[in-house]
Design a protein around this motif. Structure first.
Motif, PDB file in Angstrom:
ATOM      1  N   CYS A   1      -5.127  32.034 -24.535  1.00  0.00           N
ATOM      2  CA  CYS A   1      -5.444  30.465 -24.400  1.00  0.00           C
ATOM      3  C   CYS A   1      -4.967  29.975 -23.008  1.00  0.00           C
ATOM      4  O   CYS A   1      -4.322  30.319 -22.336  1.00  0.00           O
ATOM      5  N   GLU A   2      -5.672  28.772 -22.879  1.00  0.00           N
ATOM      6  CA  GLU A   2      -5.690  28.309 -21.769  1.00  0.00           C
ATOM      7  C   GLU A   2      -5.083  26.751 -22.203  1.00  0.00           C
ATOM      8  O   GLU A   2      -5.537  26.127 -23.338  1.00  0.00           O
ATOM      9  N   ILE A   3      -4.132  26.082 -21.689  1.00  0.00           N
ATOM     10  CA  ILE A   3      -3.750  24.485 -21.790  1.00  0.00           C
ATOM     11  C   ILE A   3      -4.707  23.688 -21.578  1.00  0.00           C
ATOM     12  O   ILE A   3      -5.408  23.649 -20.798  1.00  0.00           O
ATOM     13  N   ASP A   4      -4.971  23.099 -22.524  1.00  0.00           N
ATOM     14  CA  ASP A   4      -5.968  21.625 -22.388  1.00  0.00           C
ATOM     15  C   ASP A   4      -5.307  20.295 -22.479  1.00  0.00           C
ATOM     16  O   ASP A   4      -5.585  19.426 -21.795  1.00  0.00           O
ATOM     17  N   ASP A   5      -3.956  20.093 -23.205  1.00  0.00           N
ATOM     18  CA  ASP A   5      -3.073  18.971 -22.802  1.00  0.00           C
ATOM     19  C   ASP A   5      -1.803  19.274 -23.632  1.00  0.00           C
ATOM     20  O   ASP A   5      -1.804  19.855 -24.818  1.00  0.00           O
ATOM     21  N   GLU A   6      -1.058  18.775 -22.788  1.00  0.00           N
ATOM     22  CA  GLU A   6       0.559  19.068 -23.187  1.00  0.00           C
ATOM     23  C   GLU A   6       1.229  18.091 -23.820  1.00  0.00           C
ATOM     24  O   GLU A   6       2.328  18.047 -24.244  1.00  0.00           O
ATOM     25  N   ASN A   7       0.445  16.566 -23.968  1.00  0.00           N
ATOM     26  CA  ASN A   7       1.257  15.603 -24.349  1.00  0.00           C
ATOM     27  C   ASN A   7       1.068  15.249 -25.911  1.00  0.00           C
ATOM     28  O   ASN A   7       0.679  14.295 -26.127  1.00  0.00           O
ATOM     29  N   ASN A   8       1.512  16.240 -26.771  1.00  0.00           N
ATOM     30  CA  ASN A   8       1.207  15.965 -28.253  1.00  0.00           C
ATOM     31  C   ASN A   8       2.401  16.251 -28.818  1.00  0.00           C
ATOM     32  O   ASN A   8       3.385  16.615 -28.252  1.00  0.00           O
ATOM     33  N   VAL A   9       2.468  15.940 -29.973  1.00  0.00           N
ATOM     34  CA  VAL A   9       3.752  15.858 -31.065  1.00  0.00           C
ATOM     35  C   VAL A   9       3.705  17.387 -31.753  1.00  0.00           C
ATOM     36  O   VAL A   9       2.709  17.514 -32.412  1.00  0.00           O
ATOM     37  N   GLN A  10       4.838  17.993 -32.086  1.00  0.00           N
ATOM     38  CA  GLN A  10       5.030  19.127 -32.842  1.00  0.00           C
ATOM     39  C   GLN A  10       4.531  18.648 -34.264  1.00  0.00           C
ATOM     40  O   GLN A  10       5.049  17.480 -34.683  1.00  0.00           O
ATOM     41  N   ASP A  11       4.067  19.400 -34.967  1.00  0.00           N
ATOM     42  CA  ASP A  11       4.061  19.294 -36.548  1.00  0.00           C
ATOM     43  C   ASP A  11       4.535  20.232 -37.515  1.00  0.00           C
ATOM     44  O   ASP A  11       3.755  21.352 -37.672  1.00  0.00           O
ATOM     45  N   LEU A  12       5.961  20.453 -37.458  1.00  0.00           N
ATOM     46  CA  LEU A  12       6.449  21.702 -37.910  1.00  0.00           C
ATOM     47  C   LEU A  12       6.498  21.773 -39.523  1.00  0.00           C
ATOM     48  O   LEU A  12       6.614  20.564 -39.958  1.00  0.00           O
ATOM     49  N   THR A  13       6.517  22.943 -40.079  1.00  0.00           N
ATOM     50  CA  THR A  13       6.808  22.869 -41.611  1.00  0.00           C
ATOM     51  C   THR A  13       8.086  22.832 -41.704  1.00  0.00           C
ATOM     52  O   THR A  13       8.952  22.827 -40.899  1.00  0.00           O
ATOM     53  N   ASP A  14       8.494  22.515 -43.243  1.00  0.00           N
ATOM     54  CA  ASP A  14      10.004  22.500 -43.495  1.00  0.00           C
ATOM     55  C   ASP A  14      10.661  23.693 -43.152  1.00  0.00           C
ATOM     56  O   ASP A  14      12.037  23.940 -42.748  1.00  0.00           O
ATOM     57  N   GLU A  15       9.984  25.063 -43.336  1.00  0.00           N
ATOM     58  CA  GLU A  15      10.590  26.531 -42.926  1.00  0.00           C
ATOM     59  C   GLU A  15      10.980  26.429 -41.479  1.00  0.00           C
ATOM     60  O   GLU A  15      11.869  26.831 -41.455  1.00  0.00           O
ATOM     61  N   GLU A  16      10.069  25.988 -40.890  1.00  0.00           N
ATOM     62  CA  GLU A  16       9.922  25.961 -39.340  1.00  0.00           C
ATOM     63  C   GLU A  16      11.257  25.088 -38.892  1.00  0.00           C
ATOM     64  O   GLU A  16      11.986  25.623 -37.990  1.00  0.00           O
ATOM     65  N   LYS A  17      11.372  23.905 -39.488  1.00  0.00           N
ATOM     66  CA  LYS A  17      12.535  23.006 -39.112  1.00  0.00           C
ATOM     67  C   LYS A  17      13.816  23.713 -39.525  1.00  0.00           C
ATOM     68  O   LYS A  17      15.021  23.688 -38.779  1.00  0.00           O
ATOM     69  N   GLU A  18      13.757  24.464 -40.682  1.00  0.00           N
ATOM     70  CA  GLU A  18      15.100  25.201 -41.344  1.00  0.00           C
ATOM     71  C   GLU A  18      15.611  26.397 -40.376  1.00  0.00           C
ATOM     72  O   GLU A  18      16.499  26.626 -40.263  1.00  0.00           O
TER      73      GLU A  18
END
Length: 156
Positions: A97-114
């Motif tokens: 993959c190639e970076i298009d835009d780095e200025n976004n917000v993560q959208d983590l699942t509850d499991e990923e947060k845990e």
């Protein structure tokens, strides 16, 4: 590529519980984008399960964005790794993959947060060291690292 665990053979593959996922291999300034699950000490390339009706490259782009906040273009499918376990079969598709835009917000699942998912950038040498020497805190961690190693070396 196929990896067999738990004594599974071609004749005993579980075809009832199958999971498909996509992962992104992103390089910037000589470093590779990874996610680290701090609670289990597992390192993976950002990615996750495909949604119904979603293409493989759309899945890779969505998952990288959700886990890292980085928008990418999926360039090329490099390898698919299928893992066979007694209770399930998992296929991970690895895209460069190639970076298009780095200025976004993560959208983590509850499991990923845990699991305390954190975004990290690692050199090729650090990645090889992780996959060779880090045994993780999770019983399936070494298998995950083996899969990620094959995905990585075939994406270079």
């Amino acid at each position: 590529m196929e990896l067999f665990y738990d004594g599974v053979t071609k004749d005993s593959i579980n075809k009832e519980n199958m999971r498909v996922a996509c992962r992104g291999i992103v390089k910037k300034d000589g470093l590779y984008l990874m996610v680290h699950l701090k609670k289990t000490d597992i390192y993976t390339f950002p990615g996750g399960g495909i949604f119904e009706g979603e293409s493989l490259d759309e899945c890779a782009k969505r998952e990288v964005l959700e886990e890292t906040g980085i928008k990418v273009k999926a360039l090329k499918l490099k390898i698919s790794v299928t893992e066979y376990f007694i209770d399930s079969t998992w296929t991970n598709h690895y895209f460069t993959c190639e970076i298009d835009d780095e200025n976004n917000v993560q959208d983590l699942t509850d499991e990923e947060k845990e699991l305390e998912l954190e975004v990290v950038w690692k050199s090729e040498e650090e990645i090889f060291d992780i996959f060779e020497n880090n045994m993780t805190l999770h019983e399936q961690g070494p298998q995950v690292h083996k899969r990620e190693f094959f995905g990585f070396i075939n994406s270079l």
